[in-house]
Design an enzyme around this catalytic site. Sequence first.
Site, short mmCIF file in Angstrom:
data_model
loop_
_atom_site.label_atom_id
_atom_site.label_comp_id
_atom_site.label_asym_id
_atom_site.label_seq_id
_atom_site.Cartn_x
_atom_site.Cartn_y
_atom_site.Cartn_z
CG ASP A 107 -3.30 30.61 8.85
OD1 ASP A 107 -2.55 29.63 9.05
OD2 ASP A 107 -2.90 31.69 8.36
N1 URA Z 1 -1.20 31.59 3.86
C1 URA Z 1 -1.61 32.06 5.05
O1 URA Z 1 -1.08 33.04 5.55
N2 URA Z 1 -2.63 31.43 5.66
C2 URA Z 1 -3.27 30.36 5.14
O2 URA Z 1 -4.22 29.82 5.75
C3 URA Z 1 -2.84 29.88 3.90
C4 URA Z 1 -1.80 30.51 3.27
#
Ligand code: URA
Length: 236
Positions: A107
Site C-alpha cells: 500500500d
Molecule cells: N497488508 C496490507 O494491509 N497492506 C500492505 O501493504 C501489505 C499487506
Amino acid sequence: MEVQRLDRFIASQLSEISRSAARELIRRGEVSVNGAAERSPEKKISPEADEITLFGKPVGYKKHLYIMLNKPSGVVCSTRDGLSETVLNLLPEGLRRKGLFPAGRLDKDTVGFVLITDDGELAHRILSPKSHVEKTYFVKLRDPCPPSVIDVFSGGMTLDGERLLPARLEILGERECRLTLREGKYHQIKRMFSSFENEVVYLKRTSIAGVELDPDLFEGQARELTAEEVSALETR
Ligand code: URA
C-alpha cells in the site's frame, strides 16, 4: 547461446541510452566488440561470450536485475502513476533499466522491502497465489493485541467471506507484532486487524521468502540483491 543485436544490447544494459542513441554511438565507432571497433548496429553479438566496451569501458552484462528497495511511505508500487511518485522513480541511475517493475504491491502508506526486477519468471513464481511465498511484516497497532488472535490467524480466518491461509502472528510488545503471510490479498493485514476492531498504524515488510530487508538501507534506498539472496528467491 543467446545472440542479440549490438544496439539492442547496449540500450538494454544502460538505461540512460536509448536504442537510437546506441545506434549513433556504434556508427561513431565508440563501441568495440572483442577489442575491435564495430560500426554496424545490427551486428549480432553473444552477451555471454563477447566483450563489449563503450568509450573503452566494459559494458557488464546482466541478464536480469534484482533490486531490494526500502520503500518509504507516500510512494506507489507501480511502473507509472500520474499523481504519485513510484518506486521506480527512487532507483539511483546505476540501478535503472528498461523493463523493471515491482514484483508485488505494498500500500502507499506501507514501508519496507519491495523487490524490483525485470525477471518476469521469478516475479511470477513469487507472486503466484499458488506458490505461497512467505512475507513477513512488522506491525504497529492502535490498540493492544490479545494473544487469542494468534490462534485465530494460525487457524486460517475468514475475511469478508473468504478463507485465508494460516498466518503466523508473534506478539512483540503491547501494540507491536510480527506477522507472516503466505498470500497477499488487498489490504490484507489492515483488514485482518480491523476485523478485531483494531487498526494498523504502521506497517513495514521486513522479508520476502526468507530474504531479510537490509537494515543498512534507509527508506528510499535500494541495492542489488546478492547472488545468495537471488538464489534464495529462486529456490524457495
Ligand atoms: N497488508 C496490507 O494491509 N497492506 C500492505 O501493504 C501489505 C499487506
